[in-house]
Design an enzyme around this catalytic site. Structure first.
Site, mmCIF file in Angstrom:
data_model
loop_
_atom_site.group_PDB
_atom_site.id
_atom_site.type_symbol
_atom_site.label_atom_id
_atom_site.label_comp_id
_atom_site.label_asym_id
_atom_site.label_seq_id
_atom_site.Cartn_x
_atom_site.Cartn_y
_atom_site.Cartn_z
ATOM 1 N N CYS A 107 37.755 38.001 42.682
ATOM 2 C CA CYS A 107 38.643 38.424 41.582
ATOM 3 C C CYS A 107 39.067 37.146 40.877
ATOM 4 C CB CYS A 107 39.843 39.201 42.122
ATOM 5 S SG CYS A 107 39.412 40.596 43.197
ATOM 6 N N ASP B 198 41.245 37.140 46.218
ATOM 7 C CA ASP B 198 42.587 37.062 45.619
ATOM 8 C C ASP B 198 42.784 38.375 44.877
ATOM 9 O OD1 ASP B 198 44.981 36.355 44.534
ATOM 10 O OD2 ASP B 198 44.192 34.798 43.213
ATOM 11 N N CYS C 40 49.605 37.350 45.319
ATOM 12 C CA CYS C 40 50.808 36.688 44.825
ATOM 13 C C CYS C 40 51.975 37.677 44.908
ATOM 14 C CB CYS C 40 50.627 36.149 43.421
ATOM 15 S SG CYS C 40 50.046 37.353 42.201
#
Length: 434
Positions: free
Chosen positions: A257, A327, A380
């Protein structure tokens, strides 16, 4: 002020602030971003103040957004006026005089045909706030969404996950994030970049092995070495991804990604690898290519492909990868200090939805990892549903997975509760048993 109102209105209707700012005229963009970010960080409080001051808000969405922007700027103007000579309360926002805020707000309304009938209401509301500010704020702050400037469900989830730290986590994410650079070691060195910054009068300090932390953010064009590809802007947490994966020359590596390409570039900076980068968004994938070109990393060893990582049958040639970086998409709850609109765009159901998507992606990618290879799972986010819970469930689903040392959950606060250089991030590293 009017440009910022249009941006706030767009966020309230579900549009990303980044997309809005990209469409804002260049000459207005910097000021509009500063004001829009400021309003996003105080939106819960300003909405409650608005509700207390106005019995019936006019059915004009731009007027409502202009009122929220005006209240946020006016409140900060009063704070600055009451503390003359002190350090600005919001370093990311110019401090305006009280009368300037009121006058410009009314002028902005008067300049729009559909808002002209409401300019008197706007003027009266702002002056009423000035007269009764202390009492209004005291009443507004009884509402948790006004006190913390997050949706109720967000506050509840953070409090449940971090019972001893939740207040500091919410407070820290309401401050602008620091600016960090990752040095491209193929073209420069941390020492060279630090020397160039010092020569330009930019205060900075070393960060890890190849990072530089700036004392204050500034446009990239004002920082030496941007055009030369000496560095990339990348948060300290994100700088750990490629290092954790430890690519070796000759490896075949997948960045599943990839956009906007910071971690992709870092992998290529660390070793001479064959790299395939995927992303479902063609325009964002183009940004990956542009970034690699600027850094001097785009070559025949790099393949960029617009594809869905969760569907390997559509893009995988069957050759296993030595290392995979996943990610994965997430709520982005760990980077809300950099994107303060995220909290208002997300819904509680998004946490479970993204967790389901993450499971689908990593299970699909695990098939592409060679025996003895590695997969790094990254988000994140600070929500455990997208972090540690995912890592534990992955191990249960895959008997051939061995968990290796990795940071786990990173938070945007230090052990003492102060704001950190690091964004909220989660890392789990797995090896595939032979």
């Amino acid at each position: 002020m009017l440009a910022s109102a249009h941006n706030v209105r767009a966020v309230l209707s579900g549009r990303s602030l980044s997309d809005c700012l990209a469409a804002t005229p260049v000459e207005l963009r910097a000021a509009s971003q500063a004001i829009s970010f400021h309003v996003m960080r105080r939106l819960g409080l300003m909405c409650e103040v608005r509700n207390l001051l106005v019995q019936r808000t006019p059915p004009n969405a731009v007027f409502d957004a202009l009122l929220l922007v005006s209240l946020a700027l006016l409140d900060t103007a009063v704070e600055a006026a009451e503390s003359p000579g002190q350090e600005p309360l919001r370093r990311d926002l110019p401090v305006y005089a009280v009368h300037t805020v009121v006058d410009q707000a009314v002028q902005a309304a008067a300049g729009q045909r559909k808002m002209v009938p409401y300019k008197g209401l706007l003027n009266a509301t702002l002056r009423g706030f000035l007269r009764e500010r202390s009492a209004i704020l005291a009443q507004a702050l009884q509402n948790p969404e006004a006190q913390w400037n997050y949706p109720e469900w967000w506050i509840r989830l953070v409090k449940r996950a971090y019972p001893r730290q939740w207040e500091r986590l919410l407070e820290a994410a309401n401050q602008p994030g620091p600016m960090s650079l990752r040095v491209n070691v193929r073209r420069s060195s941390p020492a060279q970049v630090l020397e160039a910054l010092a020569t330009a009068g930019i205060d900075a300090s070393p960060l890890g092995d190849a990072g530089v932390a700036l004392a204050a953010p500034r446009p990239v064009q004002q920082i030496p070495g941007f055009e030369q590809g000496w560095w990339s802007v990348q948060d300290a947490s994100a700088q750990q991804a490629a290092v954790l994966l430890q690519p070796e020359s000759g490896w075949r590596v997948l960045d599943a990604c990839a956009a906007p390409g910071g971690k992709t570039a870092h992998l290529l900076e660390l070793a001479d690898i064959e790299l395939q980068a995927l992303d479902t968004d063609a325009s964002r994938l183009d940004r990956v290519g542009h970034n690699l070109e600027r850094l001097g990393l785009m070559g025949s060893n790099v393949s960029l492909r617009c594809a869905d990582a969760a569907d390997p049958d559509a893009w995988w040639d069957g050759r296993p990868f030595d290392a995979v970086l996943a990610d994965v998409p997430c709520t982005a709850s760990g980077i809300v200090r950099r994107h303060p609109d995220i909290r208002w765009l997300r819904r509680e159901a998004d946490v479970a939805r993204t967790a389901g998507l993450q499971r689908k992606i990593v299970d699909a990618l695990w098939k592409t990892v060679k025996p003895g290879g590695r997969l790094l799972y990254a988000t994140c986010s600070i929500f455990p549903q997208e972090g540690e819970q995912q890592a534990l469930q992955f191990l249960k689903r895959h008997a051939d997975a061995l968990r290796l040392p990795a940071p786990g959950q990173l938070l945007p606060i230090t052990e003492t509760g102060d704001a950190s250089l690091y964004d909220g991030f989660f890392y789990a590293l797995f090896a595939k048993l032979p």
